[in-house]
Design an enzyme around this catalytic site. Sequence first.
Site, PDB file in Angstrom:
ATOM      1  N   HIS A 113     -50.449  -2.643 -37.790  1.00  0.00           N
ATOM      2  CA  HIS A 113     -50.664  -3.880 -38.532  1.00  0.00           C
ATOM      3  C   HIS A 113     -51.544  -4.084 -39.606  1.00  0.00           C
ATOM      4  CE1 HIS A 113     -50.107  -8.293 -39.227  1.00  0.00           C
ATOM      5  NE2 HIS A 113     -48.915  -8.355 -38.995  1.00  0.00           N
ATOM      6  N   PHE A 159     -49.373 -12.275 -21.545  1.00  0.00           N
ATOM      7  CA  PHE A 159     -50.606 -13.596 -21.837  1.00  0.00           C
ATOM      8  C   PHE A 159     -49.621 -14.854 -22.018  1.00  0.00           C
ATOM      9  CE2 PHE A 159     -51.187  -9.415 -24.337  1.00  0.00           C
ATOM     10  CZ  PHE A 159     -51.747  -8.939 -23.243  1.00  0.00           C
ATOM     11  N   ASP A 176     -48.652 -18.188 -22.905  1.00  0.00           N
ATOM     12  CA  ASP A 176     -49.162 -19.044 -23.772  1.00  0.00           C
ATOM     13  C   ASP A 176     -48.011 -19.852 -24.028  1.00  0.00           C
ATOM     14  OD1 ASP A 176     -46.888 -17.397 -24.976  1.00  0.00           O
ATOM     15  OD2 ASP A 176     -47.842 -16.927 -26.987  1.00  0.00           O
ATOM     16  N   ASP A 229     -45.209  -8.237 -23.516  1.00  0.00           N
ATOM     17  CA  ASP A 229     -45.726  -9.324 -24.031  1.00  0.00           C
ATOM     18  C   ASP A 229     -45.665  -9.294 -25.705  1.00  0.00           C
ATOM     19  OD1 ASP A 229     -47.819 -11.207 -25.376  1.00  0.00           O
ATOM     20  OD2 ASP A 229     -47.564 -12.126 -23.506  1.00  0.00           O
ATOM     21  N   ASP A 279     -43.417 -11.009 -30.743  1.00  0.00           N
ATOM     22  CA  ASP A 279     -42.785 -10.438 -31.952  1.00  0.00           C
ATOM     23  C   ASP A 279     -41.266 -10.901 -32.169  1.00  0.00           C
ATOM     24  OD1 ASP A 279     -45.003  -9.198 -32.776  1.00  0.00           O
ATOM     25  OD2 ASP A 279     -44.396  -7.240 -32.256  1.00  0.00           O
TER      26      ASP A 279
END
Length: 347
Positions: free
Chosen positions: A52, A242, A244, A320, A325
């Site tokens: 990236h 993670f 979120d 994740d 994504d």
Amino acid sequence: MAPQLLPAASGELIVKNARHLTVHEEAIEKLADRVIRGIKEKEINIENFSQHEHHPTAKDAHAPNWIFLIDTLNFCFWTPGSDATKWKVDGQTGYFALCAAINRAMREGIDITNPAYYAKITLEQLESILRSDTEGTKAPLLEERVQCLHEVGRVLLDRYEGRFENCVRACEGSAVKLLQRVVEDFPCFRDEAILEHEADGATIETRVSFYKRAQILVGDLWSCYRGEGLGRFEDIDAITMFADYRVPQVLVHFGTLAYGDELMAVLKEDKLLANGCREEMEIRGASIYVVERLKVLVRAKLLTDHPGIKPSCVNAILLDHFLWDYRRKHAAELEYIPFHKTISVYY
């Protein structure tokens, strides 16, 4: 300060005692097939992190301190209002806007990855560093971000000679040791809550953990270094997804999670959920649980149906990345599912 339960065990306990949502095993099975397709098509690949444009590579000397800085600030990017008023940097929103802002500051000669600089950073300096493409729009929670930078900067200088790499090396290749050291040494990473539940006929309280930013910190190191050198962790499998506010959207979309009517009504009304409240804990804990189950099912299917693919090619970190994504790629399609809104420095 160690909690009774790490994130994987916390997710299991939370789901076992859930009141506001349900987990659907058959949908996790179907999602496992979609994940295997993603593995074959290289959607799920450890190489993706460093490919990236906004991420450093293992060759960059500043990579450990950059990752630590980013994950210190990696929380609460959502803002109310239309797309026109969103915080954007170089056309990016959310996490990638943060990456773009930090990289812009480095190009401008600001020593932003040096804790000697950000341990004393002012609100005005950070506001300028995180300035938005859209005039009149500021990055959210600027004061809280300054406080986090002051806190972690001082600790990094006092205990680790200003180099996060020294903190990593002190943990001798253990992801769990690094996770525990981060949440003990840097309080703003200490993402925990108290779950009230029944056990043996009595109501008890158990300290549970999510450690979104601390885990993503370990995961980003592992991804950046491709599981080698500074990113080699013998127990990387102990790291979960993670938790979120966006990945749960994808899990609901795929049917692996279903919110009860009461919770869905609260989310659709855009009501703020307090950090540590029951509903928020259940959404985050169930996300961890579902991805852990997904990991197990994907590996089992690879063993039985795809002998040419090593089961070790997938873990919760890569799952994740794939789910997160997927949300970005299908943002418009997933708008029908509300995401929970919590103001917090933890995610």
